[in-house]
Write a protein that holds these residues in place. Structure first.
Motif, short mmCIF file in Angstrom:
data_model
loop_
_atom_site.label_atom_id
_atom_site.label_comp_id
_atom_site.label_asym_id
_atom_site.label_seq_id
_atom_site.Cartn_x
_atom_site.Cartn_y
_atom_site.Cartn_z
N ASN A 51 3.19 -9.38 7.71
CA ASN A 51 4.62 -9.25 7.51
C ASN A 51 5.00 -8.11 6.57
O ASN A 51 6.08 -8.11 6.00
CB ASN A 51 5.20 -10.56 6.96
CG ASN A 51 5.10 -11.68 7.97
OD1 ASN A 51 5.17 -11.43 9.16
ND2 ASN A 51 4.93 -12.88 7.49
N GLU A 52 4.16 -7.14 6.38
CA GLU A 52 4.44 -6.07 5.44
C GLU A 52 5.71 -5.32 5.78
O GLU A 52 6.52 -5.00 4.91
CB GLU A 52 3.26 -5.09 5.38
CG GLU A 52 2.02 -5.69 4.77
CD GLU A 52 0.84 -4.75 4.83
OE1 GLU A 52 1.03 -3.59 5.24
OE2 GLU A 52 -0.27 -5.18 4.49
N LYS A 53 5.93 -5.01 7.05
CA LYS A 53 7.12 -4.26 7.46
C LYS A 53 8.39 -5.07 7.22
O LYS A 53 9.41 -4.53 6.83
CB LYS A 53 7.01 -3.85 8.92
CG LYS A 53 5.98 -2.78 9.16
CD LYS A 53 6.03 -2.30 10.58
CE LYS A 53 5.02 -1.18 10.78
NZ LYS A 53 5.08 -0.64 12.13
N GLN A 54 8.34 -6.37 7.45
CA GLN A 54 9.52 -7.20 7.25
C GLN A 54 9.90 -7.23 5.78
O GLN A 54 11.07 -7.17 5.44
CB GLN A 54 9.26 -8.62 7.76
CG GLN A 54 9.10 -8.69 9.26
CD GLN A 54 8.73 -10.09 9.73
OE1 GLN A 54 8.52 -10.99 8.93
NE2 GLN A 54 8.64 -10.26 11.04
N PHE A 55 8.91 -7.31 4.87
CA PHE A 55 9.21 -7.31 3.45
C PHE A 55 9.78 -5.98 3.01
O PHE A 55 10.69 -5.92 2.20
CB PHE A 55 7.96 -7.64 2.63
CG PHE A 55 7.53 -9.07 2.77
CD1 PHE A 55 8.43 -10.11 2.57
CD2 PHE A 55 6.23 -9.39 3.10
CE1 PHE A 55 8.04 -11.43 2.69
CE2 PHE A 55 5.82 -10.70 3.22
CZ PHE A 55 6.74 -11.73 3.03
N GLU A 56 9.28 -4.87 3.57
CA GLU A 56 9.79 -3.55 3.21
C GLU A 56 11.24 -3.41 3.64
O GLU A 56 12.05 -2.87 2.90
CB GLU A 56 8.94 -2.45 3.86
CG GLU A 56 7.56 -2.34 3.25
CD GLU A 56 6.68 -1.35 3.99
OE1 GLU A 56 7.21 -0.64 4.87
OE2 GLU A 56 5.48 -1.28 3.68
N LYS A 57 11.59 -3.91 4.83
CA LYS A 57 12.97 -3.82 5.30
C LYS A 57 13.90 -4.64 4.42
O LYS A 57 15.01 -4.21 4.10
CB LYS A 57 13.07 -4.32 6.75
CG LYS A 57 12.45 -3.36 7.75
CD LYS A 57 12.58 -3.91 9.15
CE LYS A 57 11.89 -3.00 10.15
NZ LYS A 57 11.96 -3.52 11.51
N LYS A 58 13.46 -5.82 3.98
CA LYS A 58 14.30 -6.65 3.14
C LYS A 58 14.54 -5.99 1.78
O LYS A 58 15.62 -6.07 1.23
CB LYS A 58 13.66 -8.03 2.94
CG LYS A 58 13.71 -8.88 4.18
CD LYS A 58 13.07 -10.23 3.95
CE LYS A 58 13.07 -11.06 5.20
NZ LYS A 58 12.42 -12.35 5.03
N ARG A 59 13.56 -5.34 1.23
CA ARG A 59 13.70 -4.67 -0.06
C ARG A 59 14.69 -3.50 0.05
O ARG A 59 15.45 -3.25 -0.85
CB ARG A 59 12.35 -4.19 -0.56
CG ARG A 59 11.43 -5.29 -0.96
CD ARG A 59 10.11 -4.74 -1.44
NE ARG A 59 9.16 -5.84 -1.61
CZ ARG A 59 7.87 -5.71 -1.55
NH1 ARG A 59 7.33 -4.54 -1.32
NH2 ARG A 59 7.08 -6.75 -1.72
#
Length: 91
Positions: free
Chosen positions: A80-88
């Motif tokens: 889920n690395e990309k999802q966390f980057e988008k949320k940040r």
């Protein structure tokens, strides 16, 4: 047309034989992370046989090896690395 008068035309596409993704010397095992990681998508999903170009037996062995590696925490169940980057970025 009769069989003797048929003209055999070359196809316009050049056909290049693809190399098999798993060589005969490669061992399908949960410890072989270099091999296993080629058959997992960016999201952490196991890719299908059509995408991998594997035989049924090879696909089954790859699937078992991936599941064993996940259970032993060598591989993550989800990526889920990309999802966390988008949320940040959104905040």
């Amino acid at each position: 047309m009769e069989k003797s008068k048929r003209i055999f035309l070359k196809s316009k596409r050049s056909f290049r034989r693809r190399l098999p993704p798993i060589q005969s010397g490669d061992r399908i095992d949960y410890k072989n992370m270099g091999l296993i990681s080629r058959f997992i998508s960016e999201q952490g999903k196991i890719l299908s046989r059509r995408v991998n170009r594997l035989t049924l037996k090879q696909q089954r062995l790859i699937t078992i090896a991936i599941k064993q590696a996940r259970i032993l925490s060598s591989l993550p169940f989800l990526n889920n690395e990309k999802q966390f980057e988008k949320k940040r970025v959104d905040r």
